[in-house]
Design an enzyme around this catalytic site. Structure first.
Site, PDB file in Angstrom:
ATOM      1  N   HIS A   1      17.160  59.378 -21.199  1.00  0.00           N
ATOM      2  CA  HIS A   1      16.069  58.776 -20.407  1.00  0.00           C
ATOM      3  C   HIS A   1      16.248  59.227 -18.947  1.00  0.00           C
ATOM      4  CE1 HIS A   1      12.855  56.291 -19.263  1.00  0.00           C
ATOM      5  NE2 HIS A   1      13.308  55.087 -19.550  1.00  0.00           N
TER       6      HIS A   1
ATOM      7  N   ASP B   1      21.918  47.874 -21.120  1.00  0.00           N
ATOM      8  CA  ASP B   1      20.592  48.151 -21.691  1.00  0.00           C
ATOM      9  C   ASP B   1      20.474  47.310 -22.952  1.00  0.00           C
ATOM     10  OD1 ASP B   1      18.123  49.308 -22.294  1.00  0.00           O
ATOM     11  OD2 ASP B   1      18.991  51.160 -23.122  1.00  0.00           O
TER      12      ASP B   1
ATOM     13  N   ARG C   1       6.985  60.711 -23.967  1.00  0.00           N
ATOM     14  CA  ARG C   1       7.955  59.730 -24.487  1.00  0.00           C
ATOM     15  C   ARG C   1       7.924  59.849 -26.005  1.00  0.00           C
ATOM     16  NH1 ARG C   1       8.988  53.498 -22.888  1.00  0.00           N
ATOM     17  NH2 ARG C   1      10.100  54.680 -21.298  1.00  0.00           N
TER      18      ARG C   1
ATOM     19  N   ARG D   1      10.967  53.978 -10.091  1.00  0.00           N
ATOM     20  CA  ARG D   1      10.458  54.931 -11.087  1.00  0.00           C
ATOM     21  C   ARG D   1       9.319  55.740 -10.460  1.00  0.00           C
ATOM     22  NH1 ARG D   1      11.100  53.978 -16.536  1.00  0.00           N
ATOM     23  NH2 ARG D   1      10.127  56.024 -16.707  1.00  0.00           N
TER      24      ARG D   1
ATOM     25  N   CYS E   1      17.402  49.016 -16.879  1.00  0.00           N
ATOM     26  CA  CYS E   1      16.162  49.806 -16.920  1.00  0.00           C
ATOM     27  C   CYS E   1      14.956  48.951 -17.308  1.00  0.00           C
ATOM     28  CB  CYS E   1      16.323  50.985 -17.874  1.00  0.00           C
ATOM     29  SG  CYS E   1      16.552  50.513 -19.604  1.00  0.00           S
TER      30      CYS E   1
ATOM     31  N   GLN F   1      14.502  57.597 -15.800  1.00  0.00           N
ATOM     32  CA  GLN F   1      15.085  56.302 -15.441  1.00  0.00           C
ATOM     33  C   GLN F   1      16.299  56.494 -14.543  1.00  0.00           C
ATOM     34  OE1 GLN F   1      13.933  53.079 -16.408  1.00  0.00           O
ATOM     35  NE2 GLN F   1      15.340  52.564 -14.761  1.00  0.00           N
TER      36      GLN F   1
HETATM   37  N1  NVA Z   1      17.320  52.218 -24.817  1.00  0.00           N
HETATM   38  C1  NVA Z   1      15.995  51.661 -24.667  1.00  0.00           C
HETATM   39  C2  NVA Z   1      15.444  51.961 -23.300  1.00  0.00           C
HETATM   40  C3  NVA Z   1      14.090  51.353 -23.019  1.00  0.00           C
HETATM   41  C4  NVA Z   1      13.523  51.759 -21.699  1.00  0.00           C
HETATM   42  C5  NVA Z   1      15.092  52.226 -25.759  1.00  0.00           C
HETATM   43  O1  NVA Z   1      15.171  53.421 -26.053  1.00  0.00           O
HETATM   44  O2  NVA Z   1      14.301  51.460 -26.322  1.00  0.00           O
HETATM   45  N1   CP Z   2      12.516  51.359 -18.355  1.00  0.00           N
HETATM   46  C1   CP Z   2      11.448  51.812 -19.019  1.00  0.00           C
HETATM   47  O1   CP Z   2      11.344  52.984 -19.369  1.00  0.00           O
HETATM   48  O2   CP Z   2      10.469  50.869 -19.237  1.00  0.00           O
HETATM   49  P1   CP Z   2       9.203  51.031 -20.189  1.00  0.00           P
HETATM   50  O3   CP Z   2       9.719  51.130 -21.585  1.00  0.00           O
HETATM   51  O4   CP Z   2       8.404  49.785 -19.940  1.00  0.00           O
HETATM   52  O5   CP Z   2       8.460  52.266 -19.780  1.00  0.00           O
END
Ligand code: NVA
Ligand code: CP
Length: 305
Positions: A128, A224, A101, A292, A264, A131
């Protein structure tokens, strides 16, 4: 050939369908596949915070017989002290796969190029894709099919989730409609790629500023956060820009009567979605969060085969 999953279109339509079928099977029989028996190790790197991704990869890798080596940013030399390429060379000799990540999509590509093992994008600034496997699994489980279903994403149309919805839904043969403010539209290259995929799969892609038009008669409505990780300093401007794109009960009512809601998570009730929608009877968010686990296990089994 070593395969990676850095963006949603790294799986062809047939491959995506195969992974989702395997995920359904693994959900029924959680210990049916043990490709990491040994235990073999999968490195799981975090440059951003996480709850679902951390838990689902740790649990999933364990259930596949392996050991999840979780490495948080600031606890390794990666970043300030050591390059992605050198880190990749070190990890690649000891682990079966790398889940990361991070911020830049380029970094993931570099990791894949130099590690020699499968690399999985567990969220970047651009996509992502893990997801989306969970989201598609949730829709497939609920309706029994994906192709031909209409999915509406409303809100920050320029973020990682919007891009992944475009690519992954088109891959599944769905009709994907994205709506957000004019200044927060998706990357045109991603839209073009989604349209190209939809032409093969019988799906379709529409992108615009009209939330009500996107949601009309949709089978799936989703959104989101308006402030993604790394954008915290833009909070006030973003809240002002996205005000008309909240999934309220009134907006959700424009979808098909049996429509489902996805998010998500983490969610900000009262901003991108009203509590009565996300906590209402048509919301599938807890199945989605659990999925997930099953989707990522299927992906790892598929990549390691
Ligand atoms: N768009 C959000 C998704 C979190 C799972 C982010 O990147 O923070
Ligand atoms: N949806 C998602 O990726 O959640 P986290 O940021 O908690 O991993």
């Amino acid at each position: 050939m070593v395969r990676s999953f850095l963006r949603d279109d790294d799986l062809s339509p047939a491959e995506q369908a195969e992974v989702l079928e395997l995920a359904l099977r693994l959900k029924q029989d959680r210990f049916a596949e043990r490709p990491l028996e040994g235990p073999k190790t999968v490195a799981v790197l975090f440059d951003k915070t996480s709850t679902r991704t951390r838990v689902s990869f740790a649990v999933g890798i364990s259930e596949l017989g392996g050991y999840p080596l979780i490495i948080d940013s600031g606890s390794s030399q990666l970043g300030a002290k050591e390059s992605v390429a050198d880190t990749a060379r070190v990890l690649g000799r000891q682990v079966e796969a790398i889940v990361w990540r991070t911020y830049a999509q380029d970094g993931l590509e570099e990791m894949a190029e130099h590690s020699g093992v499968s690399v999985v994008n567990s969220l970047s600034d651009d996509f992502h894709p893990c997801q989306l496997l969970a989201d598609l699994l949730t829709v497939k489980e609920h309706f029994g099919d994906l192709a031909g279903r209409a999915l509406a994403y409303v809100g920050d149309a320029s973020n990682n989730m919007a891009h992944s919805y475009l690519l992954a839904s088109a891959t599944a043969g769905m009709h994907v409609r994205v709506a957000g403010p004019a200044n927060y539209q998706p990357n045109p290259e991603v839209v073009a790629r989604a349209k190209e995929i939809a032409e093969q799969t019988g799906g379709s892609v529409s992108v615009g500023v009209d939330a009500a038009a996107a949601v009309a008669e949709a089978d799936v409505v989703t959104t989101d956060t308006w402030i993604s990780m790394g954008q915290e300093s833009e909070k006030d401007a973003r809240i002002a820009a996205f005000g008309d794109y909240s999934v309220t009960a009134e907006l959700f009512a424009k979808a098909a009567p049996d429509a489902v809601f996805l998010h998500c998570l983490p969610a900000y009730r009262g901003y991108e979605v009203a509590a009565e929608v996300i906590d209402g009877p048509q919301s599938l968010i807890w199945d989605e969060a659990e999925n997930r686990l099953h989707a990522q296990k299927a992906l790892l089994v598929w990549l390691l085969a």
